[in-house]
Design an enzyme around this catalytic site. Sequence first.
Site, mmCIF file in Angstrom:
data_model
loop_
_atom_site.group_PDB
_atom_site.id
_atom_site.type_symbol
_atom_site.label_atom_id
_atom_site.label_comp_id
_atom_site.label_asym_id
_atom_site.label_seq_id
_atom_site.Cartn_x
_atom_site.Cartn_y
_atom_site.Cartn_z
ATOM 1 C CG ASP A 168 2.510 53.209 -3.215
ATOM 2 O OD1 ASP A 168 3.643 52.855 -3.183
ATOM 3 O OD2 ASP A 168 1.933 54.252 -1.882
ATOM 4 C CB SER A 169 7.152 50.937 -5.299
ATOM 5 O OG SER A 169 6.950 50.499 -6.084
ATOM 6 C CG ASP A 172 0.205 50.312 -4.000
ATOM 7 O OD1 ASP A 172 -0.839 49.634 -3.434
ATOM 8 O OD2 ASP A 172 1.247 50.923 -4.346
ATOM 9 C CE LYS A 178 0.384 47.269 -3.223
ATOM 10 N NZ LYS A 178 0.665 47.840 -2.262
ATOM 11 C CD GLU A 216 1.137 51.050 1.770
ATOM 12 O OE1 GLU A 216 0.981 52.929 3.229
ATOM 13 O OE2 GLU A 216 1.842 51.425 1.349
ATOM 14 C CD GLU A 257 6.874 46.799 2.143
ATOM 15 O OE1 GLU A 257 5.639 47.511 2.007
ATOM 16 O OE2 GLU A 257 7.889 47.462 2.070
HETATM 17 O O1 KIV Z 1 4.166 49.606 -3.597
HETATM 18 C C1 KIV Z 1 4.930 48.578 -3.338
HETATM 19 O O2 KIV Z 1 5.686 48.646 -4.745
HETATM 20 C C2 KIV Z 1 4.396 47.423 -3.090
HETATM 21 C C3 KIV Z 1 5.003 46.733 -2.762
HETATM 22 C C4 KIV Z 1 6.796 46.779 -2.538
HETATM 23 C C5 KIV Z 1 4.549 45.285 -1.739
HETATM 24 O O3 KIV Z 1 3.473 47.986 -2.170
#
Ligand code: KIV
Length: 265
Positions: free
Chosen positions: A44-45, A83, A112, A114, A181
């Site tokens: 989600d970056s 994500d 993924k 969080e 992280e």
């Molecule tokens: O969203 C992302 O790119 C991430 C990485 C920083 C691990 O969660």
Amino acid sequence: MRKSITDLYTMHARGEKIAMLTCYDSSFARVLENAGVDVLLVGDSLGMVVQGHDSPLPVSIADVAYHTACVVRGSRTVFIMADMPFGSSQITPQETFRNAAELMRAGAQMVKIEGGKEMVSTVEFLASRGIPVCAHVGLTPQSVHQVGGFKVQGRDNAAAERIIEDAKALETGGASILLMEAIPRTLADRVCDAVTIPTIGIGASPRCSGQVLVIYDMLGLGAYIPPRFVRPFIKETGSIEEAVKLYVAEVKAGQFPGPEHCYHS
Ligand code: KIV
């Protein structure tokens, strides 16, 4: 053939490091795959590096599904992780499953999520119904407003113990991989000792089973001041392909991250 979760576990068992990078489109997927990356994370970056927001919070599940499908189309052999963006996993396990299913339909092989102990029942719900989960602890960017910025986590004893307890609980709940992280290296090493599943670090420790970076950060394209854990590999090489090959080689050799990319408590 695409790498599977079994292949990642085999690498972990053999002590072969897992090289992971974020990826959001098919052209980069092809280049990163050809350069030897094992896992592509549709992070989600993308909210920050693709969409231009100042946090990942505006990213939707449809956004991640769209970019996941792009990455899948551009690759044949890498493992694809996607994500769960802000708001897609925080309500109920059932709702999280529906959202995660959308990413799996787009071609993700793992999602993924969080969070710590509070996410265990959700991880359990997904994992027991066919959706493998990577649990993300330490700095969780979706909580940026809760923690007051993109800051290193686990610096004091109580916070460090909490992260270790979270990691153990997430593994027990069925998480397949643990990503950490921005935590002190010594804490990351303790987490590696506390769990048996593969660990992926970003601003954590070279002891982790693998490493990840945001692709645009390692190519020096971030619009923000890069955090300590970013090494702009592009500056040491002449091309994107060579930068990624160097990253893969250094991760595999256990040379990245070096002490200058880790946090010391
Ligand atoms: O969203 C992302 O790119 C991430 C990485 C920083 C691990 O969660």
